[in-house]
Scaffold this motif. Structure first.
Motif, PDB file in Angstrom:
ATOM      1  N   LYS A   1      12.122   3.983  -4.680  1.00 32.81           N
ATOM      2  CA  LYS A   1      11.028   3.850  -3.722  1.00 32.81           C
ATOM      3  C   LYS A   1       9.831   3.173  -4.381  1.00 32.81           C
ATOM      4  N   GLN A   2       8.959   2.618  -3.539  1.00 38.04           N
ATOM      5  CA  GLN A   2       7.743   1.987  -4.006  1.00 38.04           C
ATOM      6  C   GLN A   2       6.554   2.484  -3.182  1.00 38.04           C
ATOM      7  N   ASN A   3       5.481   2.810  -3.860  1.00 42.31           N
ATOM      8  CA  ASN A   3       4.190   3.038  -3.222  1.00 42.31           C
ATOM      9  C   ASN A   3       3.347   1.787  -3.417  1.00 42.31           C
ATOM     10  N   PHE A   4       2.637   1.364  -2.380  1.00 41.37           N
ATOM     11  CA  PHE A   4       1.930   0.090  -2.462  1.00 41.37           C
ATOM     12  C   PHE A   4       0.535   0.209  -1.876  1.00 41.37           C
ATOM     13  N   GLN A   5      -0.347  -0.703  -2.320  1.00 41.35           N
ATOM     14  CA  GLN A   5      -1.707  -0.804  -1.815  1.00 41.35           C
ATOM     15  C   GLN A   5      -1.933  -2.248  -1.365  1.00 41.35           C
ATOM     16  N   LEU A   6      -2.417  -2.425  -0.130  1.00 38.34           N
ATOM     17  CA  LEU A   6      -2.671  -3.749   0.439  1.00 38.34           C
ATOM     18  C   LEU A   6      -4.148  -3.879   0.789  1.00 38.34           C
ATOM     19  N   SER A   7      -4.592  -5.122   0.991  1.00 44.33           N
ATOM     20  CA  SER A   7      -5.981  -5.328   1.411  1.00 44.33           C
ATOM     21  C   SER A   7      -6.127  -6.665   2.117  1.00 44.33           C
ATOM     22  N   ARG A   8      -7.149  -6.758   2.963  1.00 46.32           N
ATOM     23  CA  ARG A   8      -7.583  -8.017   3.556  1.00 46.32           C
ATOM     24  C   ARG A   8      -9.011  -7.814   4.075  1.00 46.32           C
ATOM     25  N   ASP A   9      -9.600  -8.861   4.659  1.00 48.14           N
ATOM     26  CA  ASP A   9     -11.037  -8.825   4.916  1.00 48.14           C
ATOM     27  C   ASP A   9     -11.430  -8.518   6.358  1.00 48.14           C
ATOM     28  N   GLY A  10     -10.487  -8.273   7.268  1.00 46.36           N
ATOM     29  CA  GLY A  10     -10.893  -8.016   8.645  1.00 46.36           C
ATOM     30  C   GLY A  10      -9.720  -7.668   9.549  1.00 46.36           C
ATOM     31  N   LEU A  11      -9.945  -7.771  10.862  1.00 45.90           N
ATOM     32  CA  LEU A  11      -8.970  -7.393  11.872  1.00 45.90           C
ATOM     33  C   LEU A  11      -8.420  -8.623  12.588  1.00 45.90           C
ATOM     34  N   ILE A  12      -7.259  -8.463  13.211  1.00 52.34           N
ATOM     35  CA  ILE A  12      -6.579  -9.471  14.032  1.00 52.34           C
ATOM     36  C   ILE A  12      -6.118 -10.655  13.171  1.00 52.34           C
ATOM     37  N   SER A  13      -4.827 -10.809  13.056  1.00 51.67           N
ATOM     38  CA  SER A  13      -4.246 -11.805  12.173  1.00 51.67           C
ATOM     39  C   SER A  13      -4.478 -13.225  12.707  1.00 51.67           C
ATOM     40  N   LEU A  14      -4.620 -14.129  11.750  1.00 58.29           N
ATOM     41  CA  LEU A  14      -4.707 -15.554  12.103  1.00 58.29           C
ATOM     42  C   LEU A  14      -3.337 -16.155  12.386  1.00 58.29           C
ATOM     43  N   THR A  15      -2.285 -15.524  11.876  1.00 59.86           N
ATOM     44  CA  THR A  15      -0.932 -16.040  12.053  1.00 59.86           C
ATOM     45  C   THR A  15      -0.253 -15.305  13.206  1.00 59.86           C
ATOM     46  N   PRO A  16       0.322 -16.026  14.155  1.00 56.22           N
ATOM     47  CA  PRO A  16       0.969 -15.372  15.309  1.00 56.22           C
ATOM     48  C   PRO A  16       2.211 -14.602  14.948  1.00 56.22           C
ATOM     49  N   LYS A  17       2.842 -14.935  13.813  1.00 56.21           N
ATOM     50  CA  LYS A  17       4.080 -14.267  13.424  1.00 56.21           C
ATOM     51  C   LYS A  17       4.184 -14.236  11.912  1.00 56.21           C
ATOM     52  N   VAL A  18       4.703 -13.144  11.366  1.00 53.39           N
ATOM     53  CA  VAL A  18       4.875 -13.018   9.925  1.00 53.39           C
ATOM     54  C   VAL A  18       6.362 -13.170   9.588  1.00 53.39           C
ATOM     55  N   PRO A  19       6.678 -13.629   8.355  1.00 52.83           N
ATOM     56  CA  PRO A  19       8.090 -13.774   7.973  1.00 52.83           C
ATOM     57  C   PRO A  19       8.793 -12.440   7.976  1.00 52.83           C
ATOM     58  N   VAL A  20       9.952 -12.390   8.561  1.00 56.93           N
ATOM     59  CA  VAL A  20      10.728 -11.153   8.654  1.00 56.93           C
ATOM     60  C   VAL A  20      11.631 -11.033   7.428  1.00 56.93           C
TER      61      VAL A  20
ATOM     62  N   THR B   1      -7.767 -13.213   8.632  1.00 52.64           N
ATOM     63  CA  THR B   1      -8.016 -12.588   9.923  1.00 52.64           C
ATOM     64  C   THR B   1      -8.955 -13.423  10.788  1.00 52.64           C
ATOM     65  N   ALA B   2      -8.878 -13.177  12.096  1.00 49.75           N
ATOM     66  CA  ALA B   2      -9.761 -13.863  13.045  1.00 49.75           C
ATOM     67  C   ALA B   2     -11.089 -13.142  13.197  1.00 49.75           C
ATOM     68  N   ARG B   3     -11.160 -11.880  12.782  1.00 46.77           N
ATOM     69  CA  ARG B   3     -12.393 -11.097  12.865  1.00 46.77           C
ATOM     70  C   ARG B   3     -12.750 -10.524  11.501  1.00 46.77           C
ATOM     71  N   PRO B   4     -13.276 -11.356  10.590  1.00 47.55           N
ATOM     72  CA  PRO B   4     -13.680 -10.832   9.276  1.00 47.55           C
ATOM     73  C   PRO B   4     -14.768  -9.780   9.424  1.00 47.55           C
ATOM     74  N   ALA B   5     -14.719  -8.773   8.556  1.00 50.21           N
ATOM     75  CA  ALA B   5     -15.736  -7.724   8.581  1.00 50.21           C
ATOM     76  C   ALA B   5     -17.081  -8.290   8.146  1.00 50.21           C
ATOM     77  N   LEU B   6     -18.154  -7.836   8.793  1.00 50.70           N
ATOM     78  CA  LEU B   6     -19.491  -8.306   8.464  1.00 50.70           C
ATOM     79  C   LEU B   6     -20.049  -7.518   7.286  1.00 50.70           C
TER      80      LEU B   6
END
Length: 375
Positions: free
Chosen positions: A356-375, A269-274
């Motif tokens: 069906k699948q239930n999933f849990q995701l995580s990352r460290d902040g807001l606003i992605s560093l990548t302009p586009k994700v693989p579809v 992310t471009a805005r990691p959580a403090l």
């Protein structure tokens, strides 16, 4: 099963073989959970009074704990994936007066459950560093198709035989997990890549940097996720003060700040959580320099993530099986939460006509560093 989906069940005492028709016909639901440290499964069978499972297989020990091994393979769009390779640990029978409503529930864990049966406290490892101990322990399970992949802790803590001879305490699994926690590592047994094979991994919590197809929400016909929610916990990230003693005098406490930045999982992310919290490690003074360095690196390896997401998807609409310990893209959630995430855990729920699948995701902040994700 659904078109494009095929589930294979191999089961049996000792060596698992394709399940007989009576077992497959009685199988009503399958649930497999793949988490950070361990995995488990649950098979539910619907029974009649004259079901062969009740009259023959159950009395003969077909579903007995520990001795019965279970392998589940899901083939989606022609691509097979081993969902589980484990052993039965529990069975529950629920008889019913209504015809066909009796159920047999078989619960189990991955093959690491077999490493948790015998307490080998006191087993000596004279002059052996951690990595040698791990390989020696895992060699006992080679006959089960378990291949060890172990990464030495950094820096290595090699005991001097005249001063220290380490011994095992507890079972094999609990001792390896203890060694992993001391180095900031993880230990788990991953099924596959082929049926009857598993990988025992001891090392840092690495994530495969190959993104899976994006999870799409709020995109009309392009949506492939049934539900998706996000949470930002500002108290998750912290700075840890690791207190060591001055090596010259052995009396002066020197605090070493350890930042909450994982060197193994780059920021997405471009805005990691403090970090808003400050904690101290109080028992660090007893550690030698090598062990102190291991624990500090372990804190860095296991830096917490402030952003978490959870949701549910239909596998056939998604087009493949979502895998844990990898990356996945998210789109349609808005500028703040779109982008790449780490997949922490996945639960597979399979019934006739449904996957069906239930999933849990995580990352460290807001606003992605990548302009586009693989579809």
């Amino acid at each position: 099963m659904l078109q494009g989906l095929h589930l294979s069940l191999l089961i049996g005492p000792g060596v698992p073989v394709p399940a007989p028709a009576a077992v497959v016909d009685a199988l009503s639901s399958v649930q497999v959970t793949s988490g950070k440290d361990s995995s488990g499964f649950q098979l539910t069978f619907s029974l009649s009074k004259q079901s062969p499972l009740l009259t023959t297989l159950l009395p003969a020990g077909y579903f007995d704990p520990v001795t019965t091994r279970v392998i589940l393979v899901a083939t989606v769009a022609g691509v097979p994936q081993v969902l589980m390779d484990g052993v039965v640990t529990r069975q529950e029978l629920n008889p019913s007066s209504d015809p066909g409503q009796s159920t047999l529930t078989v619960t189990g864990e991955d093959l690491s459950a077999l490493m948790d049966l015998i307490d080998l406290t006191g087993f000596p490892f004279p002059g052996m560093p951690e990595i040698a101990r791990v390989y020696l322990i895992l060699a006992r399970y080679a006959a089960l198709g378990i291949v060890p992949i172990a990464i030495p802790p950094i820096p290595p803590d090699i005991p001097i035989p005249t001063n220290d001879n380490p011994v095992q305490w507890g079972t094999d699994r609990s001792y390896i997990r203890y060694l992993a926690s001391q180095a900031g590592y993880v230990f788990y047994v991953e099924p596959g890549p082929l049926p009857g094979q598993s990988i025992a991994y001891f090392g840092p919590d690495l994530r495969i940097p190959v993104p899976q197809p994006a999870l799409s929400i709020n995109m009309d016909a392009a949506s492939n996720v049934e539900s998706l929610s996000f949470s930002y916990d500002g108290l998750q990230k912290k700075i840890v003060l690791y207190n060591i003693l001055d090596p010259a005098t052995g009396k002066v406490v020197i605090p070493i700040p350890v930042p909450n930045v994982s060197v193994l999982r780059p920021s997405l992310t471009a805005r990691p959580a403090l970090p808003l919290r400050l904690e101290q490690v109080d028992d660090a003074a007893k550690d030698n320099p090598a062990k102190a360095a291991q624990r500090i690196l372990g804190i860095v390896f296991n830096a917490a993530s402030a952003i978490t997401a959870s949701g549910t998807l239909d596998v056939l609409r998604y087009g493949r099986v979502l895998r844990s310990r990898m990356l996945v893209g998210v789109r349609g959630a808005g500028l703040a939460y779109d982008g790449l995430y780490y997949v922490d855990s996945v639960t597979h729920s399979i019934k006739r006509g449904e996957y069906k699948q239930n999933f849990q995701l995580s990352r460290d902040g807001l606003i992605s560093l990548t302009p586009k994700v693989p579809v």
